[in-house]
Write a protein that holds these residues in place. Structure first.
Motif, PDB file in Angstrom:
ATOM      1  N   UNK A 295      39.250  31.540  45.812  1.00 50.41           N
ATOM      2  CA  UNK A 295      40.408  30.998  46.525  1.00 50.41           C
ATOM      3  C   UNK A 295      41.724  31.433  45.910  1.00 50.41           C
ATOM      4  N   UNK A 296      41.691  32.268  44.868  1.00 50.52           N
ATOM      5  CA  UNK A 296      42.929  32.725  44.237  1.00 50.52           C
ATOM      6  C   UNK A 296      43.565  33.810  45.088  1.00 50.52           C
ATOM      7  N   UNK A 297      44.864  33.629  45.405  1.00 53.19           N
ATOM      8  CA  UNK A 297      45.583  34.592  46.238  1.00 53.19           C
ATOM      9  C   UNK A 297      46.360  35.610  45.410  1.00 53.19           C
ATOM     10  N   UNK A 298      46.663  35.285  44.160  1.00 53.14           N
ATOM     11  CA  UNK A 298      47.427  36.179  43.304  1.00 53.14           C
ATOM     12  C   UNK A 298      46.459  36.917  42.389  1.00 53.14           C
ATOM     13  N   UNK A 299      46.672  38.225  42.238  1.00 52.94           N
ATOM     14  CA  UNK A 299      45.727  39.033  41.472  1.00 52.94           C
ATOM     15  C   UNK A 299      45.615  38.559  40.025  1.00 52.94           C
ATOM     16  N   UNK A 300      46.743  38.132  39.412  1.00 52.02           N
ATOM     17  CA  UNK A 300      46.683  37.668  38.030  1.00 52.02           C
ATOM     18  C   UNK A 300      45.828  36.413  37.918  1.00 52.02           C
ATOM     19  N   UNK A 301      45.989  35.488  38.877  1.00 53.32           N
ATOM     20  CA  UNK A 301      45.184  34.267  38.862  1.00 53.32           C
ATOM     21  C   UNK A 301      43.712  34.585  39.073  1.00 53.32           C
ATOM     22  N   UNK A 302      43.424  35.515  39.988  1.00 57.45           N
ATOM     23  CA  UNK A 302      42.042  35.900  40.240  1.00 57.45           C
ATOM     24  C   UNK A 302      41.421  36.538  39.008  1.00 57.45           C
TER      25      UNK A 302
END
Length: 400
Positions: A295-302
């Motif tokens: 559910x992470x939309x930002x690459x850094x968060x993913x």
């Protein structure tokens, strides 16, 4: 108050209510300006019917709804000139409307053809006024379509929250099951855990409904890039959690069978029980990390979520090996119910395999290939045009 506003913006029912109200009001104002009717209520009625939660559903069901309303108005116009309104003409107009609805293929909106015809025939018997109804219908339809084209909603956030809530419920269930492994477990307690595991099916159905809405909001949405990738990531993520929920139900059944056989005795020797409790704790944390990843939309968060998931899986695998050794020693001392011990480990292995990033990457690529192939087969001309455009750009680059 700000928190309530933020929560309201994420709630589809609230947003849809505001959108429908605004679209109907604008349609009425435009119809007052363009139509000769003193109260052009057909325009806001059509806008209410056309405006949907997502742009994709507006462009699909909305067009069929417009066709059904326009067909009903045209039928009423003809009947208002020829026969007027009576009991037999009402039956005839309903029959004709339903037949025309099937003929123009408006799908599930066939009854709306007859409803629109009866409404128009009931308020007017003058052909010119009926044509004003057609104009009002078109105004409402255009306003409804433009409303979602200019302000298309995206429901990925609400679907992601639903997936996260599902993973946390699964985590709590696993932790509860782990606490029962270190001592005597009454059959009633184990059966209650089995009942909780079965209730996950209802939770998955609710998440699936939220995900279908999110998938529709991504289709044809100009606000979203890589809509196909986002849809496939969420869908495959929910599929993985659904498989894990099924395995959890089987695991709860295994523990219930063990509790029935053990009676007042411990389900496992103390050291093996503590190792299994730690193992289920690691699996529970990995489930939550997996939901954060999908559910992470930002690459850094993913990337951070993927790293946490990998670390959790490594800890779980190491604990699994230690638990397997302790269970093997216990079975050698007392082979009773050895098959249930092995089944519990096999169920843990299945969950860990489903959460494995490499396994997920393969499934993701397979789903992307399948979805792209289906799109090419469904729209061959569009696929050929894209291929031609891509070939042209490649050719130009190569020439330079």
């Amino acid at each position: 108050m700000p928190e309530l506003i933020r929560r309201g913006r994420r709630e589809p029912a609230v947003v849809q209510t505001l959108r429908a109200t605004a679209a109907a009001t604008i349609a009425y104002a435009v119809a007052l300006w363009l139509s000769s009717e003193p109260a052009p209520l057909t325009a806001p009625l059509t806008a209410l019917l056309v405006v949907q939660v997502t742009l994709y559903s507006t462009l699909t069901t909305g067009i069929r709804r417009v066709n059904s309303v326009v067909a009903g108005v045209l039928i009423a116009s003809a009947f208002s000139v020829l026969v007027g309104l009576s009991w037999w003409s009402l039956g005839l107009i309903i029959l004709a409307s339903l037949m025309v609805g099937y003929a123009v293929r408006v799908g599930e909106f066939v009854p709306e053809v007859a409803i629109s015809a009866m409404l128009v025939l009931g308020v007017t018997r003058v052909a010119d006024t009926a044509w004003d109804r057609v104009l009002e219908t078109l105004i409402g339809a255009v306003v409804g379509l433009l409303f979602n084209v200019l302000l298309p909603p995206v429901w990925v956030g609400s679907a992601g929250e639903s997936i996260g809530d599902l993973s946390r419920r699964m985590r709590l269930l696993l932790l509860s099951m782990g606490e029962e492994l270190t001592g005597p477990t009454p059959v009633e307690t184990a059966a209650a855990r089995l009942h909780e595991a079965r209730r996950l099916d209802n939770d998955i159905a609710e998440v699936d409904a939220a995900l279908r809405q999110a998938e529709d909001s991504l289709r044809l949405n100009p606000r979203v890039r890589e809509g196909l990738l986002n849809r496939v990531v969420l869908r495959t993520g929910l599929d993985t959690l659904e498989i894990c929920a099924v395995v959890l139900r089987v695991m709860a059944r295994t523990m219930t069978d063990l509790a029935k056989d053990r009676g007042d005795q411990e389900l496992f020797p103390s050291e093996a029980g503590r190792a299994l409790e730690e193992l289920l704790s690691h699996v529970a944390d990995a489930l939550v990390s997996f939901s954060v990843l999908v559910t992470s939309q930002v690459s850094a968060s993913a990337q951070a979520a993927e790293q946490r998931l990998a670390e959790g899986l490594r800890s779980a695998l190491a604990c699994r090996e230690r638990s397997a050794g302790l269970l093997l020693d216990a079975v050698r001392r007392n082979p009773r119910n050895w098959q249930l011990h092995g089944a519990l480990l096999a169920e843990v292995d299945r969950i860990l395999d489903e959460l494995d990033p490499e396994h997920r990457s393969r499934r993701l690529m397979e789903e992307l290939d399948r979805s792209a192939r289906e799109q090419r087969e469904r729209h061959p001309r569009l696929a050929a045009l894209r291929q031609w455009a891509g070939g042209g750009r490649n050719g130009g680059t190569g020439a330079r």
